[in-house]
Scaffold this motif. Structure first.
Motif, PDB file in Angstrom:
ATOM      1  N   GLN A  48      51.874  47.480  51.560  1.00 61.03           N
ATOM      2  CA  GLN A  48      50.504  47.960  51.710  1.00 61.03           C
ATOM      3  C   GLN A  48      50.206  49.074  50.698  1.00 61.03           C
ATOM      4  N   GLU A  51      49.808  47.596  47.216  1.00 59.23           N
ATOM      5  CA  GLU A  51      48.502  46.946  47.093  1.00 59.23           C
ATOM      6  C   GLU A  51      47.393  47.979  46.914  1.00 59.23           C
ATOM      7  N   CYS A  54      47.527  49.246  43.378  1.00 56.26           N
ATOM      8  CA  CYS A  54      46.974  48.199  42.515  1.00 56.26           C
ATOM      9  C   CYS A  54      45.445  48.202  42.585  1.00 56.26           C
ATOM     10  N   ASP A  55      44.920  48.462  43.769  1.00 57.01           N
ATOM     11  CA  ASP A  55      43.464  48.541  43.927  1.00 57.01           C
ATOM     12  C   ASP A  55      42.905  49.684  43.080  1.00 57.01           C
ATOM     13  N   GLU A  60      45.280  42.940  41.000  1.00 58.87           N
ATOM     14  CA  GLU A  60      45.944  42.376  42.165  1.00 58.87           C
ATOM     15  C   GLU A  60      47.442  42.648  42.083  1.00 58.87           C
ATOM     16  N   LEU A  61      48.106  42.624  43.237  1.00 59.66           N
ATOM     17  CA  LEU A  61      49.558  42.819  43.268  1.00 59.66           C
ATOM     18  C   LEU A  61      50.248  41.745  42.424  1.00 59.66           C
TER      19      LEU A  61
END
Length: 251
Positions: A48, A51, A54-55, A60-61
């Motif tokens: 989590q 991710e 990455c956001d 994206e992951l």
């Protein structure tokens, strides 16, 4: 370097490229900066959290994983310091050369006076240098690009150059798999440039043949060295007979 280490290293590189600080990551994750720094140091992230970072990078992951995979195969050279580290121990350098020629750890130990413990230690160091990924059971995955090369006039190239006259060029070069030719010509600078382009093509073909041969059984593959050199030059004995030194610029 493990897959996790590659992933985190890629993440740090992307954050740096975008000018994103640990403080900004911490604010995005609603954590303290100290906590974020500790997570990067320990390389301990939940899926989590990855991710969420990455956001922040607007990716994206899966794109992060792809970027990490691509970076693993793009090592084209080592630094001078890294090459000097390899040259400092001939057994370590030998292990590196063998690995780059797709030798297994077992074959290295069987062929040379290198114990299994020494070999594993060298493989760990090569992993740290980024040349390989050390896998379970001492299997190796190369991380070098197809055009990987030692630094021009770097520590490793000098190591081999010092041995060319006394070792490589010794003998008659009249056995199968051996050939030595010396040719002299008067070339313009343009003709010399064309010749060097063809030499580069030959080096690429040499690398391709190396790749084509790696699937053959070990007993059918031979360590093969290619020496190419070109420069404006005349033997010192001839140069000594000149009335005036040839001081023309090469252009």
């Amino acid at each position: 370097m493990s897959q996790t280490q590659h992933l985190i290293a890629t993440l740090k590189r992307l954050l740096k490229a975008d000018g994103i600080t640990y403080a900004r990551v911490a604010a995005h994750l609603q954590l303290s900066e100290a906590t974020v720094k500790r997570q990067f140091s320990l390389q301990s992230f939940s899926l989590q959290t990855l991710e969420a970072i990455c956001d922040l990078l607007h990716m994206e992951l899966a794109e992060l994983v792809q970027a990490a995979a691509q970076s693993q195969a793009t090592l084209r050279s080592l630094s001078a310091t890294q090459e000097k580290e390899l040259v400092a121990d001939p057994s370590r350098l030998l292990t590196a050369v063998c690995v780059l020629n797709h030798w297994s750890a077992a074959r290295i130990v069987e062929t040379y006076q290198i114990s299994e413990a020494q070999c594993v230690g060298y493989l760990v160091q090569l992993d740290r240098l980024g040349l390989i990924d050390l896998m379970p059971e001492n299997r190796v995955k190369l991380r070098i690009a197809r055009d990987f090369a030692w630094l021009p006039d770097g520590p490793i190239q000098r190591f081999f150059q010092d041995r060319i006259q006394s070792d490589f060029l010794t003998g008659r070069f009249d056995q199968p798999g051996q050939q030595l030719r010396f040719q002299h010509a008067m070339l313009t600078a343009e003709a010399s440039a064309r010749l060097q382009q063809r030499m580069q093509r030959l080096l690429r073909e040499f690398a391709e043949l190396h790749e084509d041969s790696k699937s053959a059984p070990d007993a059918q593959r031979y360590g093969t060295s290619l020496l190419m050199a070109v420069k404006p030059w005349e033997p010192q004995a001839f140069e000594a007979l000149r009335r005036h030194p040839d001081s023309r610029p090469f252009a």
